[in-house]
Enzyme design. Sequence first.
Site, PDB file in Angstrom:
ATOM      1  N   HIS A 126       0.847  -1.205   0.000  1.00 35.84           N
ATOM      2  CA  HIS A 126       0.000   0.000   0.000  1.00 35.84           C
ATOM      3  C   HIS A 126       0.878   1.249   0.000  1.00 35.84           C
ATOM      4  O   HIS A 126       1.393   1.662   1.037  1.00 35.84           O
ATOM      5  CB  HIS A 126      -0.925  -0.041   1.235  1.00 35.84           C
ATOM      6  CG  HIS A 126      -1.920   1.071   1.279  1.00 35.84           C
ATOM      7  ND1 HIS A 126      -2.466   1.543   2.453  1.00 35.84           N
ATOM      8  CD2 HIS A 126      -2.480   1.818   0.290  1.00 35.84           C
ATOM      9  CE1 HIS A 126      -3.311   2.521   2.180  1.00 35.84           C
ATOM     10  NE2 HIS A 126      -3.335   2.715   0.892  1.00 35.84           N
TER      11      HIS A 126
ATOM     12  N   ASN B  27      -5.748   4.108   7.232  1.00 37.62           N
ATOM     13  CA  ASN B  27      -7.130   4.581   7.102  1.00 37.62           C
ATOM     14  C   ASN B  27      -7.953   4.332   8.358  1.00 37.62           C
ATOM     15  O   ASN B  27      -8.958   4.994   8.573  1.00 37.62           O
ATOM     16  CB  ASN B  27      -7.796   3.958   5.883  1.00 37.62           C
ATOM     17  CG  ASN B  27      -7.346   4.684   4.623  1.00 37.62           C
ATOM     18  OD1 ASN B  27      -7.245   5.905   4.612  1.00 37.62           O
ATOM     19  ND2 ASN B  27      -7.041   3.937   3.580  1.00 37.62           N
TER      20      ASN B  27
HETATM   21  N1  LIG Z   1      -5.590   7.746  -4.993  1.00 36.63           N
HETATM   22  C1  LIG Z   1      -5.063   7.561  -3.810  1.00 36.63           C
HETATM   23  O1  LIG Z   1      -4.774   8.514  -3.078  1.00 36.63           O
HETATM   24  C2  LIG Z   1      -4.752   6.162  -3.332  1.00 36.63           C
HETATM   25  C3  LIG Z   1      -3.841   5.997  -2.279  1.00 36.63           C
HETATM   26  C4  LIG Z   1      -3.488   4.702  -1.869  1.00 36.63           C
HETATM   27  C5  LIG Z   1      -4.085   3.615  -2.488  1.00 36.63           C
HETATM   28  N2  LIG Z   1      -4.999   3.806  -3.486  1.00 36.63           N
HETATM   29  C6  LIG Z   1      -5.564   2.598  -4.123  1.00 36.63           C
HETATM   30  O2  LIG Z   1      -4.911   2.416  -5.368  1.00 36.63           O
HETATM   31  C7  LIG Z   1      -5.797   1.804  -6.312  1.00 36.63           C
HETATM   32  C8  LIG Z   1      -5.877   2.661  -7.558  1.00 36.63           C
HETATM   33  O3  LIG Z   1      -6.339   3.944  -7.211  1.00 36.63           O
HETATM   34  P1  LIG Z   1      -6.147   5.203  -8.180  1.00 36.63           P
HETATM   35  O4  LIG Z   1      -6.473   6.395  -7.367  1.00 36.63           O
HETATM   36  O5  LIG Z   1      -4.846   5.095  -8.893  1.00 36.63           O
HETATM   37  O6  LIG Z   1      -7.345   4.934  -9.237  1.00 36.63           O
HETATM   38  P2  LIG Z   1      -7.506   5.523 -10.709  1.00 36.63           P
HETATM   39  O7  LIG Z   1      -8.979   5.494 -10.976  1.00 36.63           O
HETATM   40  O8  LIG Z   1      -6.741   6.787 -10.865  1.00 36.63           O
HETATM   41  O9  LIG Z   1      -6.788   4.412 -11.622  1.00 36.63           O
HETATM   42  C9  LIG Z   1      -7.266   3.102 -11.790  1.00 36.63           C
HETATM   43  C10 LIG Z   1      -6.889   2.662 -13.204  1.00 36.63           C
HETATM   44  O10 LIG Z   1      -7.093   1.256 -13.326  1.00 36.63           O
HETATM   45  C11 LIG Z   1      -7.527   1.013 -14.674  1.00 36.63           C
HETATM   46  N3  LIG Z   1      -8.144  -0.308 -14.724  1.00 36.63           N
HETATM   47  C12 LIG Z   1      -9.375  -0.670 -14.314  1.00 36.63           C
HETATM   48  N4  LIG Z   1      -9.560  -1.997 -14.506  1.00 36.63           N
HETATM   49  C13 LIG Z   1      -8.408  -2.471 -15.038  1.00 36.63           C
HETATM   50  C14 LIG Z   1      -7.969  -3.776 -15.418  1.00 36.63           C
HETATM   51  N5  LIG Z   1      -8.772  -4.849 -15.311  1.00 36.63           N
HETATM   52  N6  LIG Z   1      -6.720  -3.907 -15.911  1.00 36.63           N
HETATM   53  C15 LIG Z   1      -5.906  -2.832 -16.048  1.00 36.63           C
HETATM   54  N7  LIG Z   1      -6.273  -1.577 -15.681  1.00 36.63           N
HETATM   55  C16 LIG Z   1      -7.504  -1.411 -15.180  1.00 36.63           C
HETATM   56  C17 LIG Z   1      -8.469   2.160 -14.954  1.00 36.63           C
HETATM   57  O11 LIG Z   1      -8.670   2.335 -16.354  1.00 36.63           O
HETATM   58  C18 LIG Z   1      -7.741   3.333 -14.302  1.00 36.63           C
HETATM   59  O12 LIG Z   1      -6.865   3.985 -15.202  1.00 36.63           O
HETATM   60  C19 LIG Z   1      -7.128   1.604  -5.585  1.00 36.63           C
HETATM   61  O13 LIG Z   1      -7.168   0.305  -5.071  1.00 36.63           O
HETATM   62  C20 LIG Z   1      -7.047   2.641  -4.455  1.00 36.63           C
HETATM   63  O14 LIG Z   1      -7.812   2.250  -3.325  1.00 36.63           O
HETATM   64  C21 LIG Z   1      -5.341   5.043  -3.936  1.00 36.63           C
END
Ligand SMILES: NC(=O)c1ccc[n+]([C@@H]2O[C@H](COP(=O)([O-])OP(=O)(O)OC[C@H]3O[C@@H](n4cnc5c(N)ncnc54)[C@H](O)[C@@H]3O)[C@@H](O)[C@H]2O)c1
Length: 281
Positions: free
Chosen positions: A138, A188
Site C-alpha cells: 500500500h 485509514n
Molecule cells: N488515490 C489515492 O490517493 C490512493 C492511495 C493509496 C491507495 N490507493 C488505491 O490504489 C488503487 C488505484 O487507485 P487510483 O487512485 O490510482 O485509481 P484511478 O482510478 O486513478 O486508476 C485506476 C486505473 O485502473 C484502470 N483499470 C481498471 N480496470 C483495469 C484492469 N482490469 N486492468 C488494467 N487496468 C484497469 C483504470 O482504467 C484506471 O486507469 C485503488 O485500489 C485505491 O484504493 C489510492
Amino acid sequence: MDEVAIVGAGTMGGGIAQVFAQSGTSVHLIEVDRAQLERGLSTIRLNLQRAAEKGRASAEEVDAAVRRVHPSTSLEDARGCPLVVEAIFEDVEAKREVFRQLDSVCDPDAILASNTSSISITTLASATRRPTQVIGMHFFNPVPVMRLVEVVRGYDTSDETFEAVVAEARRLGKEPVEVRDFPGFVSNRILMPLINEAIFSLYEGVAGRDEIDQVARLGLNHPMGPLQLADLIGLDVCLHIMTVLHEGFGDPKYRPCPLLRQMVAAGRLGRKSGHGFYDYD
Ligand SMILES: NC(=O)c1ccc[n+]([C@@H]2O[C@H](COP(=O)([O-])OP(=O)(O)OC[C@H]3O[C@@H](n4cnc5c(N)ncnc54)[C@H](O)[C@@H]3O)[C@@H](O)[C@H]2O)c1
C-alpha cells in the site's frame, strides 16, 4: 527486482511504475483504457522531467527511466515478472478477476501484490491458487514523494513473500511498515475516523468549517485541516472507506456521518467535483 508488472495506470499505478523505473527496474505498465495508458505515460515523463529540472536527476537518467516503462493493454505481459503490483480502481470483484487472471498467467513463484486502500488482501488471495504469495503493498499518494509503504499480510501470506516485498520497498527508498489484514489497515483506520469526527463536529454545530480546520492546523500541528483533507481525498472515497470500517468491524463507532452521506448523494465530492466543504474554481 529486474522486472515488474503494474496493473492500472491511474494516479497510483503511474506513480508506482515511476518509482520502479527510477530504481532501474523494467516495468510493464498494463492498463485496459488506451487513453488512460497514454495519460499515465505522459504524467511519468512530466514528473521525471520536473525532477531533472530541479537537479534531482540527470537528463540521461530521465531518458533511461522513461525507456524502462513498457506500456501494454494485455495482462499476458505480466508473464515472467517475479512481482506484479495491482493498482486498478477500488472494486473487489474487478480486483478478484485480475488476481484470477494473473494467477494463471504468472510463474508459480511470482508474488502478486495489491495497492488497495481498503479491500481485504485475504479476499483477493482466495481468488488465486497461491494465497501464500499474495500481499498488500500500500503506497501513498503522491507515490514518488511519500515514503511509507504499508506491507499488509493476508491470512496465508508467507514470511518469504513478506520479506521479499519489504526488501523491494526498501530498495525503492521507501519505509515499509508491517500491518495485518484488518479493515482500513492502520493508515485509514486512524485517518478516516478523524475526518468522520470532524464532519460530525460540523454536523452537530460544535464549530464551523474554518474553525474545525483551524483547530487541527494550529492546535494539532496538522499541515491541513480534516475537512480540507476530505475534499482532497474525495468525499466518495472517505464514505467508501468508512463503510468498509463500519461493516468490517460491525462497530457503531465507525458509523459514517449523515452529512457525509448527504454530500456524496448531492455530488459534492470535494476538489474533483469543484465543491465539497470548500468551493474550487
Ligand atoms: N488515490 C489515492 O490517493 C490512493 C492511495 C493509496 C491507495 N490507493 C488505491 O490504489 C488503487 C488505484 O487507485 P487510483 O487512485 O490510482 O485509481 P484511478 O482510478 O486513478 O486508476 C485506476 C486505473 O485502473 C484502470 N483499470 C481498471 N480496470 C483495469 C484492469 N482490469 N486492468 C488494467 N487496468 C484497469 C483504470 O482504467 C484506471 O486507469 C485503488 O485500489 C485505491 O484504493 C489510492
